[in-house]
Design an enzyme around this catalytic site. Structure first.
Site, PDB file in Angstrom:
ATOM      1  N   GLY A  11      12.279  12.147  30.423  1.00 59.63           N
ATOM      2  CA  GLY A  11      11.658  10.874  30.084  1.00 59.63           C
ATOM      3  C   GLY A  11       9.836  12.331  30.751  1.00 59.63           C
ATOM      4  O   GLY A  11       9.986  13.382  30.945  1.00 59.63           O
ATOM      5  N   VAL A  58      21.898   4.097  32.883  1.00 64.31           N
ATOM      6  CA  VAL A  58      22.182   3.960  34.032  1.00 64.31           C
ATOM      7  C   VAL A  58      22.610   2.204  34.663  1.00 64.31           C
ATOM      8  O   VAL A  58      22.908   2.102  35.415  1.00 64.31           O
ATOM      9  CB  VAL A  58      21.103   4.061  35.494  1.00 64.31           C
ATOM     10  CG1 VAL A  58      21.456   5.995  35.425  1.00 64.31           C
ATOM     11  CG2 VAL A  58      19.398   3.576  34.561  1.00 64.31           C
ATOM     12  N   SER A  76      13.001   4.462  32.713  1.00 65.85           N
ATOM     13  CA  SER A  76      13.365   3.076  32.143  1.00 65.85           C
ATOM     14  C   SER A  76      12.417   2.658  30.649  1.00 65.85           C
ATOM     15  O   SER A  76      11.305   3.820  30.493  1.00 65.85           O
ATOM     16  CB  SER A  76      12.336   2.191  33.191  1.00 65.85           C
ATOM     17  OG  SER A  76      12.116   0.709  32.129  1.00 65.85           O
ATOM     18  N   TYR A 146       9.883  -6.155  31.095  1.00 66.49           N
ATOM     19  CA  TYR A 146       8.989  -5.414  32.084  1.00 66.49           C
ATOM     20  C   TYR A 146       8.704  -5.253  33.498  1.00 66.49           C
ATOM     21  O   TYR A 146       9.354  -5.289  34.087  1.00 66.49           O
ATOM     22  CB  TYR A 146       7.923  -4.112  31.193  1.00 66.49           C
ATOM     23  CG  TYR A 146       8.350  -2.488  31.931  1.00 66.49           C
ATOM     24  CD1 TYR A 146       8.467  -1.641  32.080  1.00 66.49           C
ATOM     25  CD2 TYR A 146       6.568  -2.643  32.343  1.00 66.49           C
ATOM     26  CE1 TYR A 146       8.490  -0.545  32.773  1.00 66.49           C
ATOM     27  CE2 TYR A 146       6.204  -1.441  32.995  1.00 66.49           C
ATOM     28  CZ  TYR A 146       7.250  -0.371  33.331  1.00 66.49           C
ATOM     29  OH  TYR A 146       6.719   0.755  33.651  1.00 66.49           O
TER      30      TYR A 146
END
Ligand code: UDP
Length: 319
Positions: A11, A58, A76, A146
């Site tokens: 990312g 994960v 994430s 989130y």
């Protein structure tokens, strides 16, 4: 040689962290399920003997053979559009993923740093946000998936620290930008840059009076490195306190890109969009001797070169 596991390594932030740890002489194990990450961000590392990559989610049991000294948990979805599209995965990686990595840290006797966020402050009623502020989050709103996952991440990390005496670090990351952001991740900066480059309307949500404070990625990576090496286990805000309204920010991007066709168009404000955001970085200044070095004018220029290449397919025009 010290071995570090970085989750979310393909990312935006994970790949910059991988670069930094490689430059510092570490053996880097990158892990990513490529849900929002892209191998392009780390393909330059694949030829190095000191770099390994595991394509793994994960949220499922994490196995890494051999010793580990450090773990950085950065996996994430992180843009509002992404976590609206992937609410369950967002909750799972923040909750189950963090639990798995804390378990791995305990098994390996490794120090773990977890990526939290300014979103733990929700739509804040304290401004600027200090680490002592508990936040104003709507658990059942669209951002709740989130925000609450990251609040759980902090809580379980503290529990492992207190109960298992694990060495833990918690960083609360404020809006960060730079090369390798996904062009279509829906965030203000990638949206504005690609719209301005294409000569389209820049989609300002609401009246654009909401504020954000944008930090250049190199500054953030420096702060994370210092926090990991510090002995401080409570949350630390990292971000650039230079606050700007979203409308002014769109105007700044239009001026910088210089496409005469670019203009602002107004769209509805998303639900629970925080009205203000600015980090109080007193703690980072005091404990890490850290503060951002790159002014927005400079950071945006480096970022423009990247977006030109991504959006228009032009080579970066450095002068
Ligand atoms: N925003 C906007 N236009 C866009 C994308 C975002 O005006 O195309 C606004 C958004 O409503 C928010 C701010 O810009 O107030 C920053 O949004 P972003 O998605 O970058 O991240 P956030 O800070 O909300 O997590």
């Amino acid at each position: 040689m010290k071995r570090v596991l970085i989750t979310g390594a393909a990312g935006f932030l994970g790949s910059h962290l991988a670069d930094r740890f490689i430059a510092e002489g570490f053996h880097v194990i990158g892990m990513d399920n490529l849900l929002t990450g892209n191998l392009k961000n780390i393909e330059h590392l694949f030829s190095l003997a000191r770099f390994e990559f595991y394509h793994h989610d994960v949220s499922k049991f994490v196995h890494v053979p051999g010793q580990l000294h450090y773990i950085l948990h950065f996996a994430s979805p992180a843009s509002p559009i992404d976590y609206l599209k992937m609410p369950i995965q967002t909750l799972k990686v923040g909750a189950l993923g963090t639990h798995n990595l804390l378990g791995l840290a305990k098994a390996k006797n490794a120090r773990i740093l977890v990526a939290s966020t300014s979103e733990v402050y929700g739509d804040p009623q304290v401004h600027p946000q200090t680490e002592d502020y508990w936040g104003n989050v709507n658990p059942v709103g669209p951002r709740g998936v989130y925000d609450e996952a990251k609040r759980f991440l902090e809580a379980i990390t503290m529990a492992y620290h207190n109960y298992h005496k694990l060495e833990t670090r918690i960083v609360r990351i404020f809006n960060t930008y730079g090369p390798r952001m996904r062009v279509d991740d829906g965030r203000a900066l990638p949206a504005f840059f690609s719209q301005a480059l294409r000569g389209e309307g820049l989609t300002v949500f609401g009246d654009g009076s909401q504020t954000r404070s944008f930090c250049y990625v190199d500054d953030l990576v420096e702060g994370i490195f210092r926090l990991l090496m510090s002995d401080y286990h409570l949350p630390v805000n990292l971000g650039n306190p230079d606050e700007i309204t979203i409308k002014e920010f769109a105007e700044e991007v239009i001026r910088l890109v210089g496409n005469p066709k670019a203009h602002i168009v107004y769209k509805p404000l998303p639900i629970d969009d925080p009205k203000v955001r600015q980090p109080d970085i007193s703690r980072a200044r005091e404990i890490l001797g850290w503060e951002p070095q790159v002014p927005r004018s400079e950071g945006l220029k480096c970022t423009l070169a990247y977006f030109k290449e991504e959006v228009l397919g032009l080579g970066s025009q450095k002068n």
